[in-house]
Motif scaffolding. Structure first.
Motif, PDB file in Angstrom:
ATOM      1  N   GLY A  45     -49.127  96.116 -35.047  1.00 47.31           N
ATOM      2  CA  GLY A  45     -47.696  96.202 -34.723  1.00 47.31           C
ATOM      3  C   GLY A  45     -47.056  97.414 -35.375  1.00 47.31           C
ATOM      4  O   GLY A  45     -46.134  98.017 -34.826  1.00 47.31           O
ATOM      5  N   GLY A  46     -47.540  97.760 -36.546  1.00 48.75           N
ATOM      6  CA  GLY A  46     -46.994  98.917 -37.244  1.00 48.75           C
ATOM      7  C   GLY A  46     -47.327 100.211 -36.520  1.00 48.75           C
ATOM      8  O   GLY A  46     -46.498 101.121 -36.427  1.00 48.75           O
ATOM      9  N   VAL A  79     -30.436  90.032 -46.245  1.00 48.27           N
ATOM     10  CA  VAL A  79     -29.990  88.851 -46.973  1.00 48.27           C
ATOM     11  C   VAL A  79     -30.986  88.628 -48.105  1.00 48.27           C
ATOM     12  O   VAL A  79     -32.179  88.471 -47.854  1.00 48.27           O
ATOM     13  N   GLY A 134     -34.568  94.359 -33.188  1.00 44.75           N
ATOM     14  CA  GLY A 134     -35.639  93.701 -33.944  1.00 44.75           C
ATOM     15  C   GLY A 134     -36.961  94.413 -33.772  1.00 44.75           C
ATOM     16  O   GLY A 134     -37.021  95.639 -33.658  1.00 44.75           O
ATOM     17  N   PRO A 174     -34.604  89.944 -30.490  1.00 38.14           N
ATOM     18  CA  PRO A 174     -34.309  89.221 -29.255  1.00 38.14           C
ATOM     19  C   PRO A 174     -33.598  87.882 -29.507  1.00 38.14           C
ATOM     20  O   PRO A 174     -32.612  87.564 -28.846  1.00 38.14           O
ATOM     21  N   CYS A 219     -32.774  83.960 -37.514  1.00 40.36           N
ATOM     22  CA  CYS A 219     -33.708  84.535 -36.534  1.00 40.36           C
ATOM     23  C   CYS A 219     -34.492  85.663 -37.196  1.00 40.36           C
ATOM     24  O   CYS A 219     -34.379  86.831 -36.809  1.00 40.36           O
ATOM     25  N   ILE A 274     -43.148  98.300 -40.839  1.00 38.64           N
ATOM     26  CA  ILE A 274     -41.841  97.682 -40.548  1.00 38.64           C
ATOM     27  C   ILE A 274     -41.147  97.091 -41.780  1.00 38.64           C
ATOM     28  O   ILE A 274     -40.306  96.207 -41.667  1.00 38.64           O
ATOM     29  N   VAL A 323     -26.148  89.807 -39.417  1.00 33.48           N
ATOM     30  CA  VAL A 323     -26.717  90.601 -40.505  1.00 33.48           C
ATOM     31  C   VAL A 323     -28.141  90.945 -40.117  1.00 33.48           C
ATOM     32  O   VAL A 323     -28.917  90.060 -39.755  1.00 33.48           O
TER      33      VAL A 323
HETATM   34  C1  LIG Z   1     -44.465  95.247 -35.428  1.00 33.77           C
HETATM   35  C2  LIG Z   1     -44.327  94.365 -34.230  1.00 33.77           C
HETATM   36  C3  LIG Z   1     -44.534  94.885 -32.955  1.00 33.77           C
HETATM   37  C4  LIG Z   1     -44.416  94.056 -31.833  1.00 33.77           C
HETATM   38  N1  LIG Z   1     -44.609  94.556 -30.600  1.00 33.77           N
HETATM   39  C5  LIG Z   1     -44.533  93.739 -29.507  1.00 33.77           C
HETATM   40  C6  LIG Z   1     -44.772  94.204 -28.190  1.00 33.77           C
HETATM   41  O1  LIG Z   1     -45.034  95.360 -27.994  1.00 33.77           O
HETATM   42  N2  LIG Z   1     -44.714  93.346 -27.150  1.00 33.77           N
HETATM   43  C7  LIG Z   1     -44.399  92.059 -27.328  1.00 33.77           C
HETATM   44  O2  LIG Z   1     -44.330  91.305 -26.353  1.00 33.77           O
HETATM   45  N3  LIG Z   1     -44.159  91.586 -28.554  1.00 33.77           N
HETATM   46  C8  LIG Z   1     -44.239  92.402 -29.652  1.00 33.77           C
HETATM   47  N4  LIG Z   1     -44.026  91.900 -30.888  1.00 33.77           N
HETATM   48  C9  LIG Z   1     -43.599  90.514 -31.010  1.00 33.77           C
HETATM   49  C10 LIG Z   1     -42.104  90.513 -30.705  1.00 33.77           C
HETATM   50  O3  LIG Z   1     -41.502  91.516 -31.441  1.00 33.77           O
HETATM   51  C11 LIG Z   1     -41.488  89.225 -31.049  1.00 33.77           C
HETATM   52  O4  LIG Z   1     -42.019  88.252 -30.182  1.00 33.77           O
HETATM   53  C12 LIG Z   1     -39.988  89.237 -30.892  1.00 33.77           C
HETATM   54  O5  LIG Z   1     -39.436  90.388 -31.432  1.00 33.77           O
HETATM   55  C13 LIG Z   1     -39.422  88.032 -31.564  1.00 33.77           C
HETATM   56  O6  LIG Z   1     -38.042  88.130 -31.637  1.00 33.77           O
HETATM   57  P1  LIG Z   1     -37.232  87.578 -32.878  1.00 33.77           P
HETATM   58  O7  LIG Z   1     -35.806  87.769 -32.571  1.00 33.77           O
HETATM   59  O8  LIG Z   1     -37.712  86.211 -33.194  1.00 33.77           O
HETATM   60  O9  LIG Z   1     -37.689  88.456 -34.115  1.00 33.77           O
HETATM   61  P2  LIG Z   1     -37.632  90.020 -34.459  1.00 33.77           P
HETATM   62  O10 LIG Z   1     -37.584  90.839 -33.253  1.00 33.77           O
HETATM   63  O11 LIG Z   1     -38.716  90.224 -35.410  1.00 33.77           O
HETATM   64  O12 LIG Z   1     -36.239  90.187 -35.195  1.00 33.77           O
HETATM   65  C14 LIG Z   1     -35.973  89.662 -36.479  1.00 33.77           C
HETATM   66  C15 LIG Z   1     -34.954  90.529 -37.186  1.00 33.77           C
HETATM   67  O13 LIG Z   1     -34.522  89.850 -38.353  1.00 33.77           O
HETATM   68  C16 LIG Z   1     -34.443  90.768 -39.393  1.00 33.77           C
HETATM   69  N5  LIG Z   1     -34.549  90.060 -40.669  1.00 33.77           N
HETATM   70  C17 LIG Z   1     -35.567  89.290 -41.129  1.00 33.77           C
HETATM   71  N6  LIG Z   1     -35.274  88.829 -42.359  1.00 33.77           N
HETATM   72  C18 LIG Z   1     -34.076  89.317 -42.689  1.00 33.77           C
HETATM   73  C19 LIG Z   1     -33.252  89.194 -43.841  1.00 33.77           C
HETATM   74  N7  LIG Z   1     -33.624  88.492 -44.919  1.00 33.77           N
HETATM   75  N8  LIG Z   1     -32.067  89.828 -43.851  1.00 33.77           N
HETATM   76  C20 LIG Z   1     -31.659  90.554 -42.777  1.00 33.77           C
HETATM   77  N9  LIG Z   1     -32.405  90.705 -41.653  1.00 33.77           N
HETATM   78  C21 LIG Z   1     -33.600  90.091 -41.622  1.00 33.77           C
HETATM   79  C22 LIG Z   1     -35.609  91.696 -39.123  1.00 33.77           C
HETATM   80  O14 LIG Z   1     -35.446  92.919 -39.798  1.00 33.77           O
HETATM   81  C23 LIG Z   1     -35.532  91.854 -37.618  1.00 33.77           C
HETATM   82  O15 LIG Z   1     -34.671  92.900 -37.272  1.00 33.77           O
HETATM   83  C24 LIG Z   1     -44.107  92.718 -32.004  1.00 33.77           C
HETATM   84  C25 LIG Z   1     -43.910  92.212 -33.298  1.00 33.77           C
HETATM   85  C26 LIG Z   1     -44.004  93.019 -34.407  1.00 33.77           C
HETATM   86  C27 LIG Z   1     -43.803  92.445 -35.763  1.00 33.77           C
END
Ligand SMILES: Cc1cc2nc3c(=O)[nH]c(=O)nc-3n(C[C@H](O)[C@H](O)[C@H](O)COP(=O)(O)OP(=O)(O)OC[C@H]3O[C@@H](n4cnc5c(N)ncnc54)[C@H](O)[C@@H]3O)c2cc1C
Ligand SMILES: Cc1cc2nc3c(=O)[nH]c(=O)nc-3n(C[C@H](O)[C@H](O)[C@H](O)COP(=O)(O)OP(=O)(O)OC[C@H]3O[C@@H](n4cnc5c(N)ncnc54)[C@H](O)[C@@H]3O)c2cc1C
Ligand code: FES
Lengths: 397, 585
Positions: free
Chosen positions: B256-257, B188, B150, B123, B234, B51, B142
């Motif tokens: 996760g990958g 960012v 995500g 999310p 986020c 990822i 962004v």
């Molecule tokens: C590889 C992986 C697989 C997963 N699979 C599952 C699953 O099958 N079931 C489950 O319940 N949970 C799963 N999880 C956990 C789940 O994804 C998280 O609980 C959920 O996505 C959290 O949401 P979030 O919005 O906090 O973060 P994320 O979904 O991680 O979204 C964060 C976003 O911010 C972006 N971002 C970060 N830093 C920057 C930056 N500097 N500039 C621009 N963009 C940035 C990232 O690219 C990403 O798109 C998984 C997590 C990972 C890492």
């Protein structure tokens, strides 16, 4: 080892575990003094952990600092040569590039003065620069090659010097802050001198104290009631992605020499570029007088990047992974403070080396150890005398 | 109907990829485990995190060196090479990647800051953006990803196999009504928090942007800088890792990958697999692998499950989670996947080629991670999925100097108040970065942060109250999960002196030990300066936790916030080209 008990009494307490304090500890312990080092943070947690590690003669005008640099070079290549691998000593040579006719003329003149002082400086014609640095810009007017310039890894240097000092019986306590110095009349002679170092963990009695607190040397001197005007000069360095060897020497723009000598407080940048063993390229550097401001400065980074690009256009797509900054300890006359402080007997200073404290650390320490042993020093320390700033002793606190 | 595959080459060898598939996923699916070797020891490397976090998968794409293969979408005619191009003349005059694009940016008039800038479109970010926009704010999002969702919602549009598909479709619909400015494939790299000015104590924040990969055409229309009065960070997280002997062999991937490849790229990276680490997520990866046709030889859960009985109170308050867990367990049963508790993969050996994982060694462990004497019979595999829960990406939070703390799972997380406000005025944090707790919690926090950032808390008091109750409930569940699935304290026992801790800089566990014991490093920052863990491409994302644990263990202390902070803090939040940096606005 780090935060063991403090000894009750030693010959010498060294305050500060940067490159300079570590070097002092090593030479003093080796020469038979019992030594204890106190450091409020960790080993190399001050400026020695946030610099570049060049050991240069090329960037110095003829004068006392150059003499000290040449003396230090002799120490690096002499008695410390056997340890070079520990701190990645690399005699890579320096390469100074001028981009204007005036810069070329100044560089030639500097070379003449430096050669007279004993520096090896080779004039390089504009047409030949690519044989030294294949990726350097075409638009240079002249260059100079300095085969004596070298590089070390400053954190490893500091850590290994302390390790070697421990081998000679020295102790090292990290996480211990020196909070005060007692200056008392000696029984018998009645001479007032530094006798005790107070720390956050207790006191140590001693005969001598070495102030190796770098940029904070003024605070420590004040504890003995004397003034040492060391101030911070912030510098940023950019670090690239790891690459195959691209930059072969320590390369910098001729204007760099001028900026090291300047007292201007505003942001100044001049290009200093070198490859490291880790494959990253370090791109410096800036000089600003902004106190201990730790905010990452976009304008400084941008200016450094722009100038580096002018010197090495091929690095345009090379990525910067991180940057760091440190605070050079500088004195108003841009010379370090080395030696016994007659205003507070028993107190010695080893600091204020500004942008050259790594390269100068070992020479500084060896001379200080000679002086403390009452020997004639290999190099005259008068230009670095602490008392040059004021002859008047302030009353001890 | 399936669109035509893309054709691309790796060192001249023809490969195909489905539309939307990354070149990395396509190579892994084609049975190519690695496409570069490390600088120091020449170790082969391919996909690991899947990822964009670990930078193990670097490859040269159409002359652009060091691109993350797991993120670069395959395109027709793309030429990949394992050798980087010679630096020098070819790059001269090439467009400076990451530089300010020419012309006025379409989306953001430079002088008018947005009301709210959201970083991340997972999310949390999606929910934040929608809530803020629906509360009347002008919002920009962004996100490093090419499409929203995500790390959780990663199926191609219209797919029904998606978890919570309805909720996602609904959020995506509200996200796409045209009033939110979305900058995809954009990272960012530097953030200036809302500045205190004389007139307004919250002058706008500035986000500095770079394209996620050098091969993302979208960026051309994106401004290199975005300003906004409020920030909602986020950034989500990634798989937490514990190094073990052999974990840097190709064919070993983050759990996760492995799942990201399956869900996002429909790529299976191996056929005979073992899934190991801790947490309920392992079962979900195992069943997805089995569904995709892989043989799962074992799921190794380091912890016992009796903990769940004790934590049942918290879990029972979130019945959805229990149902989900039961679903995975049932599927695992259906696929006859052996599920071994109190068991760890403690060593991975290469196959006959020497360049890919071939055999895993399992050991029974006690509650602290102490190894039992008896070796279990090894298993022959071509894919190992490792995961120790997730841990947040903290660089943005550290960059604005928001206060952080150590969460119950030993992750560094942001301190937030009941409205998701960080300790920095005008900066809100939601999702994994406030404490790992899953997608549902992330959505609730994001929604609350969006409302608060838009200044609509009072107007929407009832909704805010309901969100807070929901967040508290989900947090309780997350805490119960963390309590059941801790990282084994005695994990360092599993290491040999030669075990690689930092994959980027190839720092062995012995080098970390020597920095502490012989060189006197008393904290993790000093270990980093002396032995270089965390100094490489990924800037400590992958090894940071492990290095902090080892440094703390060497000095005989429990892990504290001071152990985690130095490796979470990064001067730059993403790499930027020298030319791009020089052109910074
Ligand atoms: C590889 C992986 C697989 C997963 N699979 C599952 C699953 O099958 N079931 C489950 O319940 N949970 C799963 N999880 C956990 C789940 O994804 C998280 O609980 C959920 O996505 C959290 O949401 P979030 O919005 O906090 O973060 P994320 O979904 O991680 O979204 C964060 C976003 O911010 C972006 N971002 C970060 N830093 C920057 C930056 N500097 N500039 C621009 N963009 C940035 C990232 O690219 C990403 O798109 C998984 C997590 C990972 C890492
Ligand atoms: C960006 C940059 C690049 C540089 N590049 C080079 C270069 O290429 N070559 C070169 O030679 N030099 C370079 N320098 C300069 C060099 O880093 C310094 O001159 C040198 O590190 C100073 O070493 P020091 O031991 O005197 O100080 P420090 O390394 O700062 O050590 C002083 C120590 O004293 C401790 N201390 C302070 N007060 C107390 C107290 N009260 N009690 C206990 N401990 C205390 C501090 O915590 C600190 O660890 C550079 C500097 C910067 C900022
Ligand atoms: S696998 Fe591509 S960055 Fe980790």
């Amino acid at each position: 080892m780090s935060s063991g008990d403090l000894p009750a009494t030693v010959d010498v307490v060294v305050i500060g575990a940067g490159a300079v304090g570590a070097a002092c500890a090593y030479f003093l312990a080796r020469d038979g003094f019992s030594v204890h080092v106190v450091e409020r943070g960790q080993i190399a947690s001050g400026t020695s952990g946030a610099c570049e590690g060049n050991v240069l003669v090329s960037d110095k005008e003829a004068g006392p600092e150059l003499d000290l640099a040449l003396y230090s070079l002799g120490v690096w290549n002499g008695e410390l040569a056997e340890f070079g691998e520990l701190w990645e000593f690399e005699p890579k040579g320096g390469f100074v590039a001028a981009a204007t006719p005036a810069g070329a003329a100044a560089l030639r003149d500097l070379g003449v003065r430096q050669r007279a002082a004993g520096v090896e400086a080779v004039d390089v014609a504009a047409a030949d620069v690519h044989t030294y640095e294949p990726c350097i810009t075409d638009g240079l007017t002249a260059a100079a090659y300095y085969p004596q310039d070298a590089q070390v890894q400053p954190m490893l240097l500091t850590a290994h010097l302390l390790r070697l000092a421990r081998g000679h019986g020295a102790g090292v306590s990290t996480g211990v802050t020196a909070t005060g110095l007692s200056v008392d009349p000696r029984s018998g002679t009645g001479e007032r001198r530094v006798t005790v170092v107070r720390t956050s963990r207790g006191t140590i009695s001693c005969d001598q104290v070495v102030n190796a607190t770098g940029t904070w040397a003024g605070e420590l001197a004040a504890m003995a009631g004397v003034e040492v005007p060391v101030l911070p000069r912030r510098g940023f360095v950019l670090v690239t992605e790891p690459l195959p060897r691209t930059i072969h020497h320590k390369v910098y723009a001729a204007e760099y020499v001028a900026s090291t000598q300047s007292s201007d407080g505003a942001l100044q940048t001049s290009t200093v570029i070198e490859g490291t063993r880790a494959g990253t390229i370090l791109i410096g550097s800036s000089r600003e007088r902004v106190g201990f401001d730790r905010t990452v400065s976009l304008p400084a980074m941008r200016e450094i990047a722009g100038k580096a690009l002018a010197l090495f256009p091929a690095l345009a797509r090379t990525r910067i992974l991180r940057c760091y900054h440190g605070f050079r300890p500088y004195c108003p006359d841009h010379l370090p403070v080395i030696g016994h402080d007659a205003r507070a007997p028993g107190l010695w200073h080893a600091g204020g080396h500004e942008g050259a404290g790594i390269g100068l650390s070992v020479g500084t320490a060896k001379l200080l150890a000679q002086s403390m042993a009452g020997l004639r020093t290999d190099l005259d320390l008068t230009p670095f005398a602490p008392a040059r700033f004021s002859e008047v002793a302030v009353d001890a606190c | 109907m399936e669109a035509d595959p893309h054709r691309f080459t790796l060192d001249g060898r023809e490969l195909t990829a489905r539309p939307g598939q990354s070149v990395g996923a396509a190579m892994a699916a084609a049975g190519i485990p690695s496409w570069r070797t490390t600088r120091k020891d020449g170790r082969p490397r391919g996909l690991f995190c899947g990822i964009g976090v670990c930078y193990d998968c670097l490859v040269t794409v159409d002359g652009a060196a060091n691109q993350r293969a797991c993120l670069v979408p395959a395109a027709d005619g793309m030429a990949l090479t394992t050798e980087p191009p010679a630096l020098g003349t070819p790059a001269l005059g090439a467009p400076a990647l990451g530089a300010t694009p020419p012309g006025p940016p379409a989306a953001a008039p430079a002088d008018e800051p947005f009301d709210v800038a959201v970083v991340g479109a997972g999310p949390a970010g999606l929910a934040a953006a929608v809530a803020a926009a629906e509360s009347g704010a002008r919002v920009v999002v962004v996100d490093a990803g090419a499409r929203v969702g995500g790390q959780y919602w990663r199926h191609p549009a219209g797919s029904t196999a998606q978890q919570d598909a309805k909720r996602f479709d609904e959020l995506r619909r509200r996200f796409s009504t045209g009033r939110i400015t979305h900058l995809p494939s954009t990272q960012v790299w530097f953030v200036e928090p809302p500045a205190r000015t004389a007139r307004d104590d919250r002058g706008p924040a500035t986000l500095h942007l770079v394209p996620t990969t050098a091969c993302a055409p979208e960026i051309v229309t994106a401004p290199a800088v975005v300003t906004a009065r409020r920030l909602v960070l986020c950034p989500g997280g990634y798989d937490r890792q514990l190094p073990i002997p052999g974990w840097d062999l190709p064919g070993v991937m983050a759990a996760g990958g492995v799942q990201a490849l399956l869900k996002g790229h429909r790529s299976l990276a191996g056929r005979r697999t073992v899934v190991a680490g801790t947490g309920p997520f392992l079962l979900s990866v195992a069943t997805q692998l089995a569904d995709a046709g892989a043989e799962v030889l074992a799921v190794c859960e380091a912890n016992g499950l009796s903990g769940w009985a004790r934590q049942f109170g918290a879990a029972a308050r979130v019945p959805g989670k229990i149902v989900e867990g039961v679903g995975y367990a049932a599927a695992a049963l259906r696929h006859r996947i052996p599920y071994r508790t109190r068991t760890a993969v403690t060593r991975i050996d290469p196959d006959a080629s020497g360049a890919r994982a071939g055999r895993v060694w399992l050991r029974r462990i006690d509650g602290d991670g102490r190894l039992s004497e008896k070796m279990l019979p090894p298993l022959d595999v071509d894919l190992v999925a490792l995961g120790w829960g997730f841990t947040p990406s903290m660089e943005l939070i550290s960059a604005v100097e928001a206060q952080t703390r150590v969460d119950v799972d030993e992750s560094l997380v942001a301190v937030v108040d009941a409205s998701q406000r960080s300790t920095v005025p005008g900066v809100f944090v939601a999702g994994e970065a406030t404490g790992v707790g899953g997608a549902l919690l992330a959505v609730a926090e994001g929604e609350l942060a969006g409302i608060a950032a838009a200044g609509a808390e009072e107007r929407l008091a009832g909704r805010v109250r309901r969100l807070r109750a929901r967040i508290a409930r989900l947090r309780g569940f997350a805490a119960a999960m963390h309590a059941t699935h801790p990282v084994p304290q005695r994990w360092p026992d599993w290491l040999t002196p030669a075990t690689v801790v930092c994959r980027c800089e190839e720092v062995s566990s012995d080098a970390v030990r020597a920095a502490c014991d012989e060189l006197g490093a008393g904290d993790v920052r000093t270990v980093k300066l002396m032995a270089r863990p965390g100094m490489g491409w990924c800037q400590g994302h992958v090894c940071g936790f492990a290095t902090a644990k080892l440094a703390a263990a060497a000095t005989g202390r429990p892990l504290t916030v001071d152990d985690l902070r130095p490796l979470a803090k990064q001067s730059l939040c993403a790499p930027v080209t020298l030319a791009g940096l020089a052109d910074t606005l």
